[in-house]
Scaffold this active site. Sequence first.
Site, PDB file in Angstrom:
ATOM      1  N   HIS A 145       0.844  -1.193   0.000  1.00 14.99           N
ATOM      2  CA  HIS A 145       0.000   0.000   0.000  1.00 14.99           C
ATOM      3  C   HIS A 145       0.883   1.249   0.000  1.00 14.99           C
ATOM      4  CE1 HIS A 145      -4.071  -1.725   1.601  1.00 14.99           C
ATOM      5  NE2 HIS A 145      -3.613  -2.368   0.558  1.00 14.99           N
ATOM      6  N   TYR A 192      -8.954   5.364   7.686  1.00 16.33           N
ATOM      7  CA  TYR A 192      -9.046   5.738   9.106  1.00 16.33           C
ATOM      8  C   TYR A 192     -10.127   6.806   9.192  1.00 16.33           C
ATOM      9  CZ  TYR A 192      -4.581   3.375  10.077  1.00 16.33           C
ATOM     10  OH  TYR A 192      -3.582   2.444  10.228  1.00 16.33           O
ATOM     11  N   PRO A 233      -3.457   0.244  19.123  1.00 11.93           N
ATOM     12  CA  PRO A 233      -3.237  -0.241  17.762  1.00 11.93           C
ATOM     13  C   PRO A 233      -3.280   0.824  16.663  1.00 11.93           C
ATOM     14  CG  PRO A 233      -5.390  -0.933  18.571  1.00 11.93           C
ATOM     15  CD  PRO A 233      -4.663  -0.334  19.729  1.00 11.93           C
ATOM     16  N   LYS A 282       1.722  -0.186  15.215  1.00 13.93           N
ATOM     17  CA  LYS A 282       3.150  -0.240  15.568  1.00 13.93           C
ATOM     18  C   LYS A 282       3.562  -1.474  16.367  1.00 13.93           C
ATOM     19  CE  LYS A 282       4.405   3.298  13.418  1.00 13.93           C
ATOM     20  NZ  LYS A 282       4.930   2.964  12.112  1.00 13.93           N
ATOM     21  N   TYR A 300       4.301   6.752  10.197  1.00 12.62           N
ATOM     22  CA  TYR A 300       3.461   5.603   9.844  1.00 12.62           C
ATOM     23  C   TYR A 300       4.283   4.537   9.120  1.00 12.62           C
ATOM     24  CZ  TYR A 300      -0.828   3.197   8.377  1.00 12.62           C
ATOM     25  OH  TYR A 300      -1.827   2.271   8.189  1.00 12.62           O
TER      26      TYR A 300
HETATM   27  P1  FAD Z   1       3.178 -11.926  21.463  1.00 12.24           P
HETATM   28  O1  FAD Z   1       2.744 -12.015  20.057  1.00 12.24           O
HETATM   29  O2  FAD Z   1       2.169 -11.613  22.509  1.00 12.24           O
HETATM   30  O3  FAD Z   1       3.905 -13.293  21.815  1.00 12.24           O
HETATM   31  C1  FAD Z   1       4.242 -13.641  23.143  1.00 12.24           C
HETATM   32  C2  FAD Z   1       4.159 -15.159  23.280  1.00 12.24           C
HETATM   33  O4  FAD Z   1       4.588 -15.531  24.571  1.00 12.24           O
HETATM   34  C3  FAD Z   1       2.739 -15.673  23.120  1.00 12.24           C
HETATM   35  O5  FAD Z   1       2.705 -16.689  22.157  1.00 12.24           O
HETATM   36  C4  FAD Z   1       2.378 -16.152  24.511  1.00 12.24           C
HETATM   37  O6  FAD Z   1       1.480 -17.245  24.485  1.00 12.24           O
HETATM   38  C5  FAD Z   1       3.734 -16.526  25.054  1.00 12.24           C
HETATM   39  N1  FAD Z   1       3.805 -16.532  26.522  1.00 12.24           N
HETATM   40  C6  FAD Z   1       3.182 -15.693  27.389  1.00 12.24           C
HETATM   41  N2  FAD Z   1       3.498 -16.005  28.650  1.00 12.24           N
HETATM   42  C7  FAD Z   1       4.323 -17.059  28.594  1.00 12.24           C
HETATM   43  C8  FAD Z   1       4.968 -17.849  29.579  1.00 12.24           C
HETATM   44  N3  FAD Z   1       4.825 -17.599  30.890  1.00 12.24           N
HETATM   45  N4  FAD Z   1       5.750 -18.883  29.178  1.00 12.24           N
HETATM   46  C9  FAD Z   1       5.905 -19.150  27.852  1.00 12.24           C
HETATM   47  N5  FAD Z   1       5.318 -18.441  26.883  1.00 12.24           N
HETATM   48  C10 FAD Z   1       4.532 -17.414  27.249  1.00 12.24           C
HETATM   49  N6  FAD Z   1      -0.661  -4.661  16.717  1.00 12.24           N
HETATM   50  C11 FAD Z   1      -0.835  -3.962  15.616  1.00 12.24           C
HETATM   51  O7  FAD Z   1       0.129  -3.382  15.156  1.00 12.24           O
HETATM   52  N7  FAD Z   1      -2.089  -3.940  15.009  1.00 12.24           N
HETATM   53  C12 FAD Z   1      -3.157  -4.631  15.503  1.00 12.24           C
HETATM   54  O8  FAD Z   1      -4.249  -4.605  14.938  1.00 12.24           O
HETATM   55  C13 FAD Z   1      -2.993  -5.359  16.671  1.00 12.24           C
HETATM   56  N8  FAD Z   1      -4.019  -6.072  17.209  1.00 12.24           N
HETATM   57  C14 FAD Z   1      -3.801  -6.762  18.372  1.00 12.24           C
HETATM   58  C15 FAD Z   1      -4.844  -7.490  18.959  1.00 12.24           C
HETATM   59  C16 FAD Z   1      -4.645  -8.174  20.175  1.00 12.24           C
HETATM   60  C17 FAD Z   1      -5.788  -8.958  20.780  1.00 12.24           C
HETATM   61  C18 FAD Z   1      -3.380  -8.120  20.797  1.00 12.24           C
HETATM   62  C19 FAD Z   1      -3.151  -8.846  22.118  1.00 12.24           C
HETATM   63  C20 FAD Z   1      -2.343  -7.430  20.190  1.00 12.24           C
HETATM   64  C21 FAD Z   1      -2.530  -6.731  18.988  1.00 12.24           C
HETATM   65  N9  FAD Z   1      -1.499  -6.030  18.365  1.00 12.24           N
HETATM   66  C22 FAD Z   1      -1.699  -5.345  17.248  1.00 12.24           C
HETATM   67  C23 FAD Z   1      -0.166  -6.014  18.891  1.00 12.24           C
HETATM   68  C24 FAD Z   1       0.726  -7.029  18.212  1.00 12.24           C
HETATM   69  O9  FAD Z   1      -0.010  -8.164  17.858  1.00 12.24           O
HETATM   70  C25 FAD Z   1       1.830  -7.334  19.189  1.00 12.24           C
HETATM   71  O10 FAD Z   1       2.564  -6.136  19.369  1.00 12.24           O
HETATM   72  C26 FAD Z   1       2.754  -8.460  18.763  1.00 12.24           C
HETATM   73  O11 FAD Z   1       2.074  -9.689  18.841  1.00 12.24           O
HETATM   74  C27 FAD Z   1       3.986  -8.503  19.665  1.00 12.24           C
HETATM   75  O12 FAD Z   1       4.725  -9.674  19.448  1.00 12.24           O
HETATM   76  P2  FAD Z   1       5.484 -10.365  20.637  1.00 12.24           P
HETATM   77  O13 FAD Z   1       6.156 -11.541  20.034  1.00 12.24           O
HETATM   78  O14 FAD Z   1       6.260  -9.372  21.382  1.00 12.24           O
HETATM   79  O15 FAD Z   1       4.347 -10.824  21.646  1.00 12.24           O
HETATM   80  C1  DHB Z   2      -4.363  -2.997  11.026  1.00  9.47           C
HETATM   81  C2  DHB Z   2      -4.366  -2.695  12.350  1.00  9.47           C
HETATM   82  C3  DHB Z   2      -4.068  -1.424  12.750  1.00  9.47           C
HETATM   83  O1  DHB Z   2      -4.047  -1.116  14.045  1.00  9.47           O
HETATM   84  C4  DHB Z   2      -3.788  -0.427  11.840  1.00  9.47           C
HETATM   85  O2  DHB Z   2      -3.533   0.823  12.265  1.00  9.47           O
HETATM   86  C5  DHB Z   2      -3.768  -0.741  10.511  1.00  9.47           C
HETATM   87  C6  DHB Z   2      -4.064  -2.031  10.106  1.00  9.47           C
HETATM   88  C7  DHB Z   2      -4.691  -4.368  10.593  1.00  9.47           C
HETATM   89  O3  DHB Z   2      -4.944  -5.222  11.446  1.00  9.47           O
HETATM   90  O4  DHB Z   2      -4.733  -4.613   9.390  1.00  9.47           O
END
Ligand code: FAD
Ligand code: DHB
Length: 388
Positions: A73, A200, A291, A295, A382
Amino acid sequence: MERTQVGIIGAGPAGLLLSHLLALAGIESVVVELRSRQHCEQRQRAGLLEAGTVATLRDAGLAKRLDVEGIEHGGIYLQYAGERHHLDFRDLVDRTVTIYAQTEIVKDLIAARLAAGQRIDFSITDTSVSDVDSSRPVLRYVDEAGAARAVECDVIAGCDGFHGISRAAVPDVVAYERAYPFSWLGIIADVAPSTDELIYAHHPDGFALHSVRTPHVSRLYLQVPAGEAIGSWSDERIWENLQKRFALPGWTLREGPIREKAITPMRSFVSTPMRYGRLFLAGDAAHIVPPTGAKGLNLAVSDVALLAPALVAWLRDGDPSLADTYPERALRRVWRATHFSWWMTQMLHAVPGDAFNTQLQLSQLRYVTASRPAAVTLAENYTGSAPA
Ligand code: FAD
Ligand code: DHB
């Protein structure tokens, strides 16, 4: 007692990518994960990748499917007061972003790690760390079969997300936090996107975002009050609200079956320091952003892109200098993204009863869409090209 070089807690994007990048440099790791492989691969979350995130995945040989299925995009639409304006990132900052779901990144990473013979222990319990301030930290857990395991490590990486256990092992934490009085209700719908680029939308009833997943699947979000239960949002009510908030003469929002719906609370949170002794934090374990602006996933990847070479320099080449400066370098990016996410959030979300706030938002939106320098500011943040 087993042994490895890096004990990695969490098989999300941060933990899996770290394991992969370390392996490319000859550093071995053990990855432990609370949930099942299937759960990790199906958890619906983010979907928008900065160019730097795509480059990191490509350089690591992880972009085979991303390069085919990812959707590039070159901008976004900002909608307010019944007008829809396009911001052209290619023109403004010569950058693009890519749509490719986090579920797919996690599938690609798990497949790549397992193909390389990596050990990932899924469905574990009772994770704990000890002796992180010594030269031999220990990672303990109970594996899927119920056996207690202990792994002596050179370094432990806490990549276990916001609800993990790693952050609590860092003493004297200073945390910065902001809660928001609203949440996002997100849906995945089996319907072709009604837009070529993300919309948005600022609306008196609340913010709405039209994102996409594939040419046949749409991802849409609605601002709802904090604490809202998903049970009170029927599919019909969701589409009614989306229709109203995106309404524009001559444009139609296509509806389709809703495959998934969930509500996510919104908060900004930064925990410092991101290192204690031989325990390093990366991704959501150390910081959460709302969200708006997408980021979270990008920050998890940029943390790991700094942490992996730092651990390689230390464990393989005996040079601890990059590891010593990792927290400070990571936090600069974290704070830039934290500010941008907060700014986007407060510019776009309705605060009922605050007419002064609404006028400030509309003025800011008009400014961002009318002034090239203001548009460049949004675009470089962004797309992830803003200097931190
Ligand atoms: P995570 O993906 O959370 O991975 C952490 C892992 O550690 C998980 O698999 C968990 O099960 C595991 N874990 C936890 N505790 C333990 C333990 N005690 N022992 C072993 N393993 C453990 N970001 C965006 O940019 N846009 C979005 O639309 C967006 N939507 C989101 C929706 C939800 C519901 C959530 C929760 C987050 C969202 N985010 C979004 C944020 C984005 O998904 C996260 O920033 C990203 O997943 C971070 O990656 P990570 O690997 O740091 O953590
Ligand atoms: C998506 C999520 C976001 O928070 C955003 O700003 C843009 C896209 C997505 O899930 O596609």
